[in-house]
Scaffold this motif. Structure first.
Motif, short mmCIF file in Angstrom:
data_model
loop_
_atom_site.label_atom_id
_atom_site.label_comp_id
_atom_site.label_asym_id
_atom_site.label_seq_id
_atom_site.Cartn_x
_atom_site.Cartn_y
_atom_site.Cartn_z
N ARG A 19 46.46 -5.74 71.55
CA ARG A 19 46.69 -4.51 70.79
C ARG A 19 45.84 -3.38 71.32
N THR A 20 45.20 -3.62 72.44
CA THR A 20 44.40 -2.56 73.03
C THR A 20 45.28 -1.36 73.33
N ARG A 21 44.82 -0.21 73.02
CA ARG A 21 45.58 0.99 73.35
C ARG A 21 44.82 1.78 74.39
N GLY A 22 45.13 1.57 75.61
CA GLY A 22 44.45 2.32 76.65
C GLY A 22 44.99 3.74 76.69
N GLY A 23 44.20 4.71 76.36
CA GLY A 23 44.67 6.08 76.34
C GLY A 23 44.87 6.61 77.75
N GLU B 39 44.44 -7.33 78.89
CA GLU B 39 43.07 -6.81 78.93
C GLU B 39 43.00 -5.30 78.98
N TRP B 40 44.03 -4.69 79.59
CA TRP B 40 43.94 -3.25 79.76
C TRP B 40 45.03 -2.50 79.00
N GLY B 41 45.78 -3.23 78.17
CA GLY B 41 46.68 -2.58 77.23
C GLY B 41 47.88 -1.88 77.84
N ARG B 42 48.20 -2.22 79.08
CA ARG B 42 49.37 -1.57 79.71
C ARG B 42 50.66 -2.15 79.13
N THR B 43 51.74 -1.43 79.36
CA THR B 43 53.09 -1.89 79.04
C THR B 43 53.77 -2.16 80.38
N VAL B 44 54.32 -3.36 80.54
CA VAL B 44 54.90 -3.73 81.83
C VAL B 44 56.37 -4.08 81.65
N VAL B 45 57.20 -3.57 82.55
CA VAL B 45 58.61 -3.93 82.64
C VAL B 45 58.84 -4.48 84.04
#
Ligand SMILES: Nc1ncnc2c1ncn2[C@@H]1O[C@H](COP(=O)(O)OP(=O)(O)OP(=O)(O)O)[C@@H](O)[C@H]1O
Length: 301
Positions: A5-9, A209-215
């Protein structure tokens, strides 16, 4: 479901959208050509990708996977329908704004690595941040470099690295800029099993770990099993949507799409680069990520 749930801004100066949806396609139609030669690559796709999720896009050859990814990433324009990245409707943007959006808010990993041959691995990794005129976050960079396992190879040019190492550099390059979305097009397509696992592990860490979104577009059920969700395309439509995939589950769904399969991706034994029973969530190793054994044949193609 996303495991982090990390939200990397975003560090781009752009204010991250508050929407939990990282990308959305609505009524997406893509046609090539006209008249008798017209090809419908996408026949009405509705899709939402939630922030902090890892989604694999699968389907037979010609089902529209690359077209969907290109339209979502603003690299191609749909014939009808619309796409949004966060709260930004791509249809509202001119070419310059689209270029800026891709540069500042998206990351890309390609099958062919696409590293600049005259730059070192480190220079390749930091290039997108520098082109965007931003300062490299040293601590973030160090963490990502450590995760690649390439700390002692950073001064090497891509030509001096193996394919798997080059692809880890490419993933690091995509992650270090903290993009809202990372688009990975067949990232393991050119790699053998072990190299593929390390690349997928890195993408997975990007999410966890770094909150990215991956497709990620892939033909490989074992690669898809690293995702939280698999979206299946056939004939330009979403025909299935699988949460918490295992390699076996994905393999079975792909077999169900056999009637749609074009030549070239399913092997003569009907396998799509997978050993049933190997890999996937149910078979993950002690670290909780990644298949624990390779198949007897070239499972990553
Ligand atoms: N530039 C183009 N001009 C004409 N037709 C195209 C073009 N690009 C894609 N197509 C067609 O659109 C359909 C979808 O192509 P797309 O590349 O998205 O499929 P895919 O699922 O990614 O295939 P593959 O797994 O083989 O890479 C195919 O029938 C393809 O031939």
């Amino acid at each position: 479901m996303p495991r982090s749930r990390t939200r990397g801004g975003s560090a781009t100066g752009y204010t991250p959208a508050t929407s939990p949806v990282a990308a959305r396609a609505r009524g997406l139609v893509k046609e090539y050509g006209s008249g008798a030669g017209r090809v419908t690559a996408l026949a009405g796709v509705d899709l939402e990708l939630m922030r902090g999720g890892f989604t694999a896009i699968m389907g037979p050859s010609g089902s529209g996977k690359s077209t969907l990814m290109q339209c979502l990433a603003g690299l191609d324009t749909a014939t009808r329908g619309d796409v949004a990245i966060g709260d930004t409707e791509l249809g509202d943007l001119d070419d310059d704004a689209l270029t800026e959006l891709r540069r500042d808010r998206l990351g890309f990993v390609f099958q062919a690595f696409n590293l600049l041959p005259t730059l070192s691995a480190l220079e390749n990794i930091t290039l997108p941040v520098e082109i965007a005129g931003r300062r490299v976050d040293r601590a973030h960079l160090d963490r990502i470099v450590e995760a690649t396992g390439l700390a002692d190879r950073l001064g090497h040019r891509p030509g001096a690295l193996s394919g798997g190492q080059q692809q880890r550099v490419a993933v690091a390059r995509a992650l270090v800029a903290r993009p809202e979305l990372v688009f990975a097009d067949e990232p393991t397509g050119n790699l053998d099993s072990g190299a593929g696992v390390r690349v997928l592990d890195l993408l997975r860490r990007g999410v966890d770990e770094w909150g990215r979104t991956v497709v990620m577009v892939t033909h490989d059920p074992r690669a898809a099993a690293y995702a939280d969700r698999v979206v299946f395309l056939a004939d330009g439509r979403i025909v299935d949507d699988l949460a918490d995939p295992t390699a076996d589950g994905v393999f079975e769904r792909m077999r169900g799409l056999d009637g749609h399969a074009g030549p070239g991706h399913d092997g003569p034994d009907g396998r799509v680069g997978v050993e049933p029973g190997a890999g996937g969530r149910a078979d993950r190793g002690p670290a909780g990520r990644g298949p624990v054994r390779d198949g007897a044949r070239g499972v990553w193609r």
